[in-house]
Design a protein around this motif. Sequence first.
Motif, PDB file in Angstrom:
ATOM      1  N   TRP A  36       0.847  -1.175   0.000  1.00  0.00           N
ATOM      2  CA  TRP A  36       0.000   0.000   0.000  1.00  0.00           C
ATOM      3  C   TRP A  36       0.894   1.240   0.000  1.00  0.00           C
ATOM      4  O   TRP A  36       1.839   1.321   0.795  1.00  0.00           O
ATOM      5  N   PHE A  37       0.565   2.156  -0.893  1.00  0.00           N
ATOM      6  CA  PHE A  37       1.171   3.475  -0.917  1.00  0.00           C
ATOM      7  C   PHE A  37       0.047   4.490  -0.780  1.00  0.00           C
ATOM      8  O   PHE A  37      -1.118   4.165  -0.998  1.00  0.00           O
ATOM      9  N   ARG A  38       0.394   5.725  -0.467  1.00  0.00           N
ATOM     10  CA  ARG A  38      -0.606   6.789  -0.418  1.00  0.00           C
ATOM     11  C   ARG A  38      -0.012   8.069  -0.985  1.00  0.00           C
ATOM     12  O   ARG A  38       1.199   8.275  -0.954  1.00  0.00           O
ATOM     13  N   GLN A  39      -0.916   8.892  -1.481  1.00  0.00           N
ATOM     14  CA  GLN A  39      -0.493  10.162  -2.050  1.00  0.00           C
ATOM     15  C   GLN A  39      -1.479  11.244  -1.650  1.00  0.00           C
ATOM     16  O   GLN A  39      -2.666  11.184  -2.005  1.00  0.00           O
ATOM     17  N   ALA A  40      -0.983  12.214  -0.905  1.00  0.00           N
ATOM     18  CA  ALA A  40      -1.785  13.358  -0.497  1.00  0.00           C
ATOM     19  C   ALA A  40      -1.640  14.453  -1.540  1.00  0.00           C
ATOM     20  O   ALA A  40      -0.648  14.484  -2.280  1.00  0.00           O
ATOM     21  N   PRO A  41      -2.589  15.365  -1.620  1.00  0.00           N
ATOM     22  CA  PRO A  41      -2.504  16.448  -2.611  1.00  0.00           C
ATOM     23  C   PRO A  41      -1.211  17.229  -2.478  1.00  0.00           C
ATOM     24  O   PRO A  41      -0.825  17.635  -1.384  1.00  0.00           O
ATOM     25  N   GLY A  42      -0.529  17.397  -3.587  1.00  0.00           N
ATOM     26  CA  GLY A  42       0.702  18.168  -3.602  1.00  0.00           C
ATOM     27  C   GLY A  42       1.915  17.449  -3.080  1.00  0.00           C
ATOM     28  O   GLY A  42       2.988  18.044  -2.967  1.00  0.00           O
ATOM     29  N   LYS A  43       1.751  16.177  -2.744  1.00  0.00           N
ATOM     30  CA  LYS A  43       2.878  15.409  -2.203  1.00  0.00           C
ATOM     31  C   LYS A  43       3.188  14.209  -3.078  1.00  0.00           C
ATOM     32  O   LYS A  43       2.369  13.789  -3.898  1.00  0.00           O
ATOM     33  N   GLU A  44       4.370  13.650  -2.891  1.00  0.00           N
ATOM     34  CA  GLU A  44       4.764  12.464  -3.636  1.00  0.00           C
ATOM     35  C   GLU A  44       4.106  11.225  -3.032  1.00  0.00           C
ATOM     36  O   GLU A  44       3.705  11.212  -1.869  1.00  0.00           O
ATOM     37  N   ARG A  45       4.045  10.189  -3.849  1.00  0.00           N
ATOM     38  CA  ARG A  45       3.510   8.914  -3.376  1.00  0.00           C
ATOM     39  C   ARG A  45       4.424   8.377  -2.271  1.00  0.00           C
ATOM     40  O   ARG A  45       5.645   8.351  -2.421  1.00  0.00           O
ATOM     41  N   GLU A  46       3.804   7.913  -1.192  1.00  0.00           N
ATOM     42  CA  GLU A  46       4.540   7.520   0.012  1.00  0.00           C
ATOM     43  C   GLU A  46       4.254   6.064   0.355  1.00  0.00           C
ATOM     44  O   GLU A  46       3.085   5.634   0.355  1.00  0.00           O
ATOM     45  N   PHE A  47       5.301   5.326   0.682  1.00  0.00           N
ATOM     46  CA  PHE A  47       5.149   3.935   1.113  1.00  0.00           C
ATOM     47  C   PHE A  47       4.406   3.867   2.441  1.00  0.00           C
ATOM     48  O   PHE A  47       4.689   4.643   3.361  1.00  0.00           O
ATOM     49  N   VAL A  48       3.475   2.917   2.538  1.00  0.00           N
ATOM     50  CA  VAL A  48       2.725   2.710   3.772  1.00  0.00           C
ATOM     51  C   VAL A  48       3.064   1.358   4.391  1.00  0.00           C
ATOM     52  O   VAL A  48       3.491   1.279   5.537  1.00  0.00           O
ATOM     53  N   ALA A  49       2.868   0.296   3.618  1.00  0.00           N
ATOM     54  CA  ALA A  49       3.095  -1.047   4.146  1.00  0.00           C
ATOM     55  C   ALA A  49       3.219  -2.027   3.001  1.00  0.00           C
ATOM     56  O   ALA A  49       2.722  -1.772   1.908  1.00  0.00           O
ATOM     57  N   ALA A  50       3.875  -3.149   3.267  1.00  0.00           N
ATOM     58  CA  ALA A  50       4.014  -4.203   2.262  1.00  0.00           C
ATOM     59  C   ALA A  50       3.938  -5.563   2.925  1.00  0.00           C
ATOM     60  O   ALA A  50       4.230  -5.708   4.123  1.00  0.00           O
ATOM     61  N   ILE A  51       3.550  -6.544   2.132  1.00  0.00           N
ATOM     62  CA  ILE A  51       3.485  -7.918   2.614  1.00  0.00           C
ATOM     63  C   ILE A  51       4.026  -8.839   1.536  1.00  0.00           C
ATOM     64  O   ILE A  51       3.747  -8.655   0.350  1.00  0.00           O
ATOM     65  N   ILE A  52       4.838  -9.788   1.954  1.00  0.00           N
ATOM     66  CA  ILE A  52       5.328 -10.802   1.046  1.00  0.00           C
ATOM     67  C   ILE A  52       4.292 -11.910   1.010  1.00  0.00           C
ATOM     68  O   ILE A  52       3.941 -12.483   2.060  1.00  0.00           O
ATOM     69  N   TRP A  53       3.769 -12.183  -0.190  1.00  0.00           N
ATOM     70  CA  TRP A  53       2.646 -13.114  -0.262  1.00  0.00           C
ATOM     71  C   TRP A  53       3.009 -14.483   0.306  1.00  0.00           C
ATOM     72  O   TRP A  53       2.258 -15.056   1.095  1.00  0.00           O
TER      73      TRP A  53
END
Length: 128
Positions: A36-53
Amino acid sequence: QVHLMESGGGSVRTGDSLTLSCAASGRDFSNDALAWFRQAPGKEREFVAAIIWSGGNTYYSDSVKGRFTISRDNGGNTIFLQMNSLKPEDTAVYSCGTSPTYKLTTQNMIRPYEWAFWGQGTQVTVSS
């Protein structure tokens, strides 16, 4: 063709909880990681969390550690992001991505361009 579809976004208040889903299709993801990544207005896409399947190892950004939980549906191809104690600064479009695990390290997985496929995103708005 890989397809990722996010759902579960919405408008909540500070302190509320929300669970996002990402349904993945189009290939065998057993050798992939999903994030999961997220992007707020005016900001770059930011890493949130990851899972190895395969194995289920999880990784979190410092900003969400202890509040968010990433998990997967072992019976299907869906990952979840349980978000607790939401804050206004969590407001963003949340997108899921996938990439082969062999391409990722704990250092590079925070970079959006390391992830090969993306969904359209779902909006999360947290008001005070």
